[in-house]
Design a protein around this motif. Structure first.
Motif, mmCIF file in Angstrom:
data_model
loop_
_atom_site.group_PDB
_atom_site.id
_atom_site.type_symbol
_atom_site.label_atom_id
_atom_site.label_comp_id
_atom_site.label_asym_id
_atom_site.label_seq_id
_atom_site.Cartn_x
_atom_site.Cartn_y
_atom_site.Cartn_z
ATOM 1 N N VAL A 25 35.502 -29.255 68.202
ATOM 2 C CA VAL A 25 36.494 -29.447 69.258
ATOM 3 C C VAL A 25 35.854 -29.970 70.540
ATOM 4 O O VAL A 25 36.390 -30.863 71.205
ATOM 5 N N HIS A 26 34.691 -29.415 70.915
ATOM 6 C CA HIS A 26 34.031 -29.859 72.154
ATOM 7 C C HIS A 26 33.697 -31.340 72.073
ATOM 8 O O HIS A 26 33.915 -32.099 73.034
ATOM 9 N N TRP A 27 33.176 -31.776 70.940
ATOM 10 C CA TRP A 27 32.829 -33.187 70.781
ATOM 11 C C TRP A 27 34.078 -34.056 70.830
ATOM 12 O O TRP A 27 34.074 -35.131 71.443
ATOM 13 N N LEU A 28 35.154 -33.602 70.196
ATOM 14 C CA LEU A 28 36.402 -34.365 70.221
ATOM 15 C C LEU A 28 36.929 -34.512 71.644
ATOM 16 O O LEU A 28 37.411 -35.577 72.039
ATOM 17 N N ARG A 29 36.847 -33.432 72.419
ATOM 18 C CA ARG A 29 37.307 -33.501 73.813
ATOM 19 C C ARG A 29 36.420 -34.435 74.623
ATOM 20 O O ARG A 29 36.906 -35.180 75.491
ATOM 21 N N LEU A 30 35.119 -34.395 74.369
ATOM 22 C CA LEU A 30 34.181 -35.239 75.109
ATOM 23 C C LEU A 30 34.473 -36.717 74.874
ATOM 24 O O LEU A 30 34.317 -37.551 75.767
ATOM 25 N N HIS A 31 34.943 -37.056 73.681
ATOM 26 C CA HIS A 31 35.229 -38.452 73.325
ATOM 27 C C HIS A 31 36.729 -38.655 73.103
ATOM 28 O O HIS A 31 37.143 -39.439 72.244
ATOM 29 N N PHE A 32 37.545 -37.956 73.908
ATOM 30 C CA PHE A 32 38.986 -37.898 73.658
ATOM 31 C C PHE A 32 39.634 -39.278 73.622
ATOM 32 O O PHE A 32 40.428 -39.581 72.724
ATOM 33 N N GLN A 62 45.760 -37.581 80.945
ATOM 34 C CA GLN A 62 44.629 -38.023 80.133
ATOM 35 C C GLN A 62 44.930 -39.354 79.454
ATOM 36 O O GLN A 62 44.024 -40.170 79.247
ATOM 37 N N ILE A 63 46.184 -39.592 79.118
ATOM 38 C CA ILE A 63 46.579 -40.832 78.450
ATOM 39 C C ILE A 63 47.350 -41.755 79.380
ATOM 40 O O ILE A 63 47.026 -42.926 79.535
ATOM 41 N N PHE A 64 48.360 -41.224 80.079
ATOM 42 C CA PHE A 64 49.254 -42.073 80.878
ATOM 43 C C PHE A 64 48.540 -42.715 82.073
ATOM 44 O O PHE A 64 48.936 -43.788 82.518
ATOM 45 N N ASP A 65 47.508 -42.054 82.606
ATOM 46 C CA ASP A 65 46.773 -42.609 83.742
ATOM 47 C C ASP A 65 45.484 -43.302 83.325
ATOM 48 O O ASP A 65 44.680 -43.672 84.177
ATOM 49 N N SER A 66 45.274 -43.464 82.032
ATOM 50 C CA SER A 66 44.042 -44.087 81.551
ATOM 51 C C SER A 66 44.145 -45.609 81.599
ATOM 52 O O SER A 66 45.244 -46.177 81.649
ATOM 53 N N ASP A 67 42.997 -46.267 81.563
ATOM 54 C CA ASP A 67 42.968 -47.731 81.594
ATOM 55 C C ASP A 67 43.551 -48.345 80.324
ATOM 56 O O ASP A 67 43.974 -49.498 80.335
ATOM 57 N N TYR A 68 43.546 -47.600 79.233
ATOM 58 C CA TYR A 68 43.996 -48.157 77.964
ATOM 59 C C TYR A 68 45.448 -47.794 77.638
ATOM 60 O O TYR A 68 45.934 -48.092 76.541
ATOM 61 N N PHE A 69 46.165 -47.182 78.599
ATOM 62 C CA PHE A 69 47.547 -46.754 78.316
ATOM 63 C C PHE A 69 48.402 -47.907 77.800
ATOM 64 O O PHE A 69 49.132 -47.767 76.813
ATOM 65 N N THR A 70 48.338 -49.048 78.464
ATOM 66 C CA THR A 70 49.221 -50.162 78.080
ATOM 67 C C THR A 70 48.825 -50.785 76.745
ATOM 68 O O THR A 70 49.576 -51.593 76.204
ATOM 69 N N GLY A 235 31.203 -40.757 82.303
ATOM 70 C CA GLY A 235 31.330 -41.895 81.409
ATOM 71 C C GLY A 235 32.454 -41.765 80.397
ATOM 72 O O GLY A 235 33.252 -42.686 80.214
ATOM 73 N N SER A 236 32.526 -40.612 79.714
ATOM 74 C CA SER A 236 33.532 -40.431 78.672
ATOM 75 C C SER A 236 34.937 -40.348 79.237
ATOM 76 O O SER A 236 35.916 -40.582 78.530
ATOM 77 N N ARG A 237 35.062 -40.043 80.515
ATOM 78 C CA ARG A 237 36.376 -39.955 81.155
ATOM 79 C C ARG A 237 36.764 -41.256 81.840
ATOM 80 O O ARG A 237 37.910 -41.701 81.757
ATOM 81 N N ASP A 238 35.802 -41.881 82.505
ATOM 82 C CA ASP A 238 36.103 -43.041 83.358
ATOM 83 C C ASP A 238 35.626 -44.360 82.777
ATOM 84 O O ASP A 238 36.131 -45.405 83.136
ATOM 85 N N ASP A 239 34.667 -44.367 81.952
ATOM 86 C CA ASP A 239 34.010 -45.415 81.161
ATOM 87 C C ASP A 239 32.573 -45.608 81.628
ATOM 88 O O ASP A 239 32.141 -45.033 82.629
ATOM 89 N N ALA A 374 23.074 -44.319 76.789
ATOM 90 C CA ALA A 374 23.601 -43.042 77.270
ATOM 91 C C ALA A 374 24.643 -42.492 76.309
ATOM 92 O O ALA A 374 25.600 -43.187 75.962
ATOM 93 N N GLU A 375 24.461 -41.250 75.895
ATOM 94 C CA GLU A 375 25.510 -40.553 75.158
ATOM 95 C C GLU A 375 26.608 -40.109 76.117
ATOM 96 O O GLU A 375 27.786 -40.148 75.807
ATOM 97 N N GLU A 376 26.194 -39.703 77.305
ATOM 98 C CA GLU A 376 27.107 -39.322 78.381
ATOM 99 C C GLU A 376 26.361 -39.494 79.694
ATOM 100 O O GLU A 376 25.122 -39.448 79.733
ATOM 101 N N TYR A 377 27.095 -39.787 80.758
ATOM 102 C CA TYR A 377 26.454 -39.791 82.077
ATOM 103 C C TYR A 377 27.464 -39.375 83.124
ATOM 104 O O TYR A 377 28.668 -39.535 82.952
#
Length: 387
Positions: A25-32, A62-70, A235-239, A374-377
């Protein structure tokens, strides 16, 4: 799992899907974001899709405000807005649905006042599976007339007539189907997932970095750390791109960068008290003078000891500003798409050093450079805690 889907190994794919949901679950959330997009590209991954949507309806930003929503598939958007437990005001859902629909029709004029009947018809066709899922009768009169009215042409004529009748009087009989109100629990839920302090460093790491900032010979304890670490970028949240770095961190001071190196236990980073300033031209770079910056490697897993590397020569080269790169110290640089292969680098040239010590094992250097991804930053802005 995705390869199993490609080869139509459904039983194997479902087995791995269950394993991930139950144990990672932690890994899935990290790469949600990545998981969400990939999950809805495969019809067999129903369990993963439900897992993603169960999080999304509680924390829709997490989805509606993301860059990939559209760029969401229609199936994904429908699966979210059809949920009765989506924690979002109905008018906001309407606005996001309109935003998504317009993005699927790039030929539409930018101002809806300039739209033709055919333009509205195109949008209506695009949203034909989404519009019936909106709870129009749960919107206020102000929301209807200020935001829905602009797009009334995409609604069924009888539905629009019923909406107006209900606004005039709650007792007016109508023929349109009235969907139940959504079960809003916002008073007991945060607006977004409660994030950990960091997904890269621990509180003990933060205390150690704080002691280096204050040039102490001994480390602060976690309880006595005088600094607050405010997360600016993950990184995983914002890119992982240079553009996001400059958008979120340009001209900000007292920044700590931490990087989890992919495939190792290494955590590398640096402290920049003066900040990075983006050059005005893409072909132009600058250096910023700094005596108090430092780079480091933190004790973690198989990494037995932390390494601190302070400026000892050429402080005028300590901070490197390049609009084609991300955060850079003279001896530690991040280029672009930092999670991709060889997009980060540590340098160590004994005859021309700025920072005292190499922060990676010298055996990893080839021609004075050691590349990694980077795996994460994360980037934090640090400041003294209020007394």
């Amino acid at each position: 799992m995705l390869i199993a889907c490609e080869f139509l190994l459904d039983e194997l794919a479902k087995h791995i899907e269950t394993y991930l949901i139950e144990t990672k679950v932690h890994w899935l959330r990290l790469h949600f974001a990545h998981i969400y997009q990939k999950g809805f590209n495969n019809d067999i991954l129903q369990g993963l899709q439900k897992w993603c949507n169960d999080i999304t309806v509680k924390y829709p930003s997490q989805i509606f405000d993301s860059d990939y929503f559209t760029s969401l598939p229609e199936k994904a958007l429908v699966s979210i807005i059809e949920r009765d437990d989506l924690q979002m005001e109905e008018i906001k859902i309407w606005n996001y649905v309109i935003k998504w629909g317009i993005a699927q029709n790039p030929e539409l004029p930018s101002d809806s006042k300039d739209w033709s009947h055919e333009n509205f018809l195109s949008l209506k066709t695009t949203l034909q599976n989404c519009l019936p899922l909106i709870r129009y009768f749960q919107m206020s009169g102000d929301d209807i007339y200020n935001q829905v009215y602009l797009y009334k042409q995409i609604l069924d004529k009888n539905l629009w007539k019923d909406v107006k009748k209900r606004l005039a009087s709650q007792n007016q009989p109508i023929l349109s189907k009235i969907l139940p109100p959504r079960t809003i629990l916002s008073q007991t839920l945060p607006t977004r997932i409660t994030e950990p302090f960091s997904t890269v460093i621990s509180e003990a790491h933060a205390a150690e970095i704080a002691s280096w900032i204050d040039k102490r010979t001994d480390s602060y304890s976690v309880a006595n750390n005088p600094y607050e670490f405010k997360l600016l970028l993950r990184g995983s949240r914002d890119d992982f791109t240079k553009n996001t770095f400059w958008n979120l961190c340009n001209k900000k001071k007292n920044l700590v960068v931490v990087v989890k190196v992919k495939g190792t236990d290494e955590i590398l980073g640096g402290f920049n008290p003066v900040g990075w300033e983006k050059p005005s031209s893409d072909s132009y770079f600058t250096f910023t003078y700094c005596n108090d910056s430092f780079i480091f490697s933190l004790k973690n897993g198989t990494i037995q000891n932390s390494i601190l590397s302070r400026v000892i020569e050429q402080p005028e080269r300590a901070i490197y500003n390049d609009s084609n790169c991300g955060p850079c110290f003279d001896d530690f640089r991040m280029y672009n798409n930092f999670d991709q292969i060889d997009q980060c680098c540590c340098c160590y040239i004994a005859s021309s050093i700025v920072y005292e010590n190499p922060i990676r094992n010298l055996s990893s250097y080839d021609n004075n450079s050691s590349y990694f991804s980077a795996e994460e930053y994360e980037i934090f802005q640090v400041h003294k805690k209020a007394l």
